[in-house]
Design an enzyme around this catalytic site. Structure first.
Site, short mmCIF file in Angstrom:
data_model
loop_
_atom_site.label_atom_id
_atom_site.label_comp_id
_atom_site.label_asym_id
_atom_site.label_seq_id
_atom_site.Cartn_x
_atom_site.Cartn_y
_atom_site.Cartn_z
CD GLU A 33 -3.17 -0.77 0.25
OE1 GLU A 33 -3.15 0.31 -0.40
OE2 GLU A 33 -4.10 -1.60 0.17
CE LYS A 63 -7.35 5.63 3.18
NZ LYS A 63 -7.44 4.17 3.22
CD GLU A 98 -14.39 4.65 -3.24
OE1 GLU A 98 -15.34 4.03 -3.75
OE2 GLU A 98 -13.34 4.09 -2.87
NE ARG A 146 -11.73 6.63 0.69
CZ ARG A 146 -11.93 6.66 2.00
NH1 ARG A 146 -12.64 7.62 2.54
NH2 ARG A 146 -11.43 5.71 2.77
CG ASN A 152 -10.44 1.48 -4.37
OD1 ASN A 152 -10.14 0.94 -3.31
ND2 ASN A 152 -11.55 2.18 -4.53
CG HIS A 164 -7.26 -1.94 -3.72
ND1 HIS A 164 -6.04 -1.33 -3.94
CD2 HIS A 164 -7.41 -2.02 -2.38
CE1 HIS A 164 -5.49 -1.05 -2.76
NE2 HIS A 164 -6.29 -1.47 -1.81
CG HIS A 220 -10.77 -5.95 -3.25
ND1 HIS A 220 -11.45 -4.77 -3.28
CD2 HIS A 220 -9.92 -5.87 -2.19
CE1 HIS A 220 -11.05 -4.00 -2.28
NE2 HIS A 220 -10.11 -4.64 -1.61
CG HIS A 273 -5.53 -5.90 1.47
ND1 HIS A 273 -6.60 -5.95 0.60
CD2 HIS A 273 -5.09 -4.61 1.46
CE1 HIS A 273 -6.80 -4.75 0.08
NE2 HIS A 273 -5.91 -3.92 0.59
#
Length: 364
Positions: A180, A222, A232, A242, A246, A249, A253, A265
């Site tokens: 991240e 962030k 978002e 926002r 992601n 992601h 995910h 993750h």
């Protein structure tokens, strides 16, 4: 001490300093009861927090959670609500989420939904939670069909980040969090990438100052993104709000869901970033050298950059359930260049399959 301000609907601060946990009593306000949600591995730290609460005149209620994503189920949620009911929790009482991203996600969602919302404090104890899951005001839980499909935007009163709580964190968890951090570097802060490239081993040292600087930089990234777009709701054309957080992601995910959340993750996000970079090269003109830099940086901190798990069609079906999907239109966060994010909307299926082949290492 380093602080970052989140200028959201209910503004709050992230405080990063050694011994930050000792600030918990400052947040009690009128609370007579404080529920401290924590995994078993943090029982001693939770006991310290309980002692601080008790010394300040409030009643601590310790709530042990299952480890990792297994905490984020409807069954665990129902058990947590029952615990608050039996403890007589009122609207003036306080919830504390102590632990990794799963613990803070769940604790925040419990706070958001108990009596239509009570105050909560996030105390993230992993790199991943400190730079991402524990700080942005997103709370939620999982379903078998996908991650974070239920949830709420519910900002904490404050986030207390104590770097001392990272000491002894398993290296696999550190690497997961660095995924991240690297994401934040590519979408907004190139200095982060330089700091990691200079000394990847130092970047992963929980007792060193470089990792602490990387965490602080990520929190600032962030804070800037979330302050501009908590829910978002502002991604239009090449303006990405926002949703830029992601990056990596959507496929990440899907991999998590296909492997029943048994893979960390950050490991999945790392794979998703390589895929997103490959897709960006094909559809946004991202320089292939930047794609290569993704692979080098992620590999330098010990993260996998190729994937040989679930078949493409399974992952493609899982991605159709992603939260960024609008109707039947699949959406990806992509890069035109580092620091310039763009949405990839309804990409051609052949480009998706080709990028995935590159991730598998089977692209010709």
């Amino acid at each position: 001490m380093t602080t970052a301000h989140f200028a959201t609907d209910h503004p709050y601060e992230v405080i990063i300093e050694r011994g930050a946990l000792a600030r918990l009593p400052e947040q009690l306000g009128d609370a007579a009861r404080v529920a401290i949600f924590h995994p078993r591995v943090l029982t001693k730290t939770a006991a310290r927090a309980a002692d601080l609460v008790r010394a300040a005149g409030a009643q601590p209620v310790l709530v042990e959670l299952p480890e990792g994503e297994s905490a984020k189920t409807p069954e665990v949620l129902a058990a947590c609500w029952g615990t608050l009911a039996r403890a007589g929790f009122t609207r003036t009482d306080l919830v504390v989420g102590l632990g990794g991203g799963a613990s803070t996600d769940l604790a925040g969602f419990v706070a958001a939904t108990w009596l239509r919302g009570v105050r909560w404090v996030s105390v993230p104890t992993t790199v991943l939670a400190m730079v991402d899951a524990g700080i942005g005001g997103k709370t939620g839980a999982d379903l078998p069909e996908g991650k974070n499909l239920i949830g709420a935007f519910w900002e904490p009163s404050v986030v207390l980040e104590d770097p001392d709580l990272l000491v002894g964190l398993p290296m696999a968890e550190v690497r997961s969090g660095l995924a991240e951090v690297i994401k934040h570097g590519f979408i907004r802060d190139s200095a982060t990438l330089d700091l990691i490239e200079e000394n990847p081993a130092d970047a992963a040292d929980t007792g060193g100052t470089r990792l602490h600087e990387l965490i602080a930089r990520s929190v600032q990234v962030k804070a800037a993104v979330v302050s501009a777009d908590l829910r978002e709701s502002t991604s239009v054309g090449d303006r990405v709000g926002r949703e830029q957080l992601n990056y990596g992601h959507t496929l990440g995910h899907a991999i998590e869901a296909s492997e029943h959340f048994t893979r960390r993750h950050g490991e999945c996000v790392a794979l998703g970033m390589v895929f997103a970079a490959e897709l960006s090269e094909r559809l946004l003109g991202l320089d292939p050298a930047v794609v290569g830099r993704h692979r080098r940086l992620l590999a330098a901190v010990g993260l996998a950059t190729s994937y040989h798990g679930a078949p493409w069609q399974e992952l493609r079906e899982l991605m159709a359930r992603d939260k960024k999907t609008r109707g039947t239109t699949l959406r990806f966060v992509g890069l035109r260049r580092p620091g310039q994010v763009a949405m990839i909307v309804d990409p051609p299926e052949d480009a998706l399959a080709d990028a995935f082949a590159a991730l598998r290492g089977t692209h010709s």
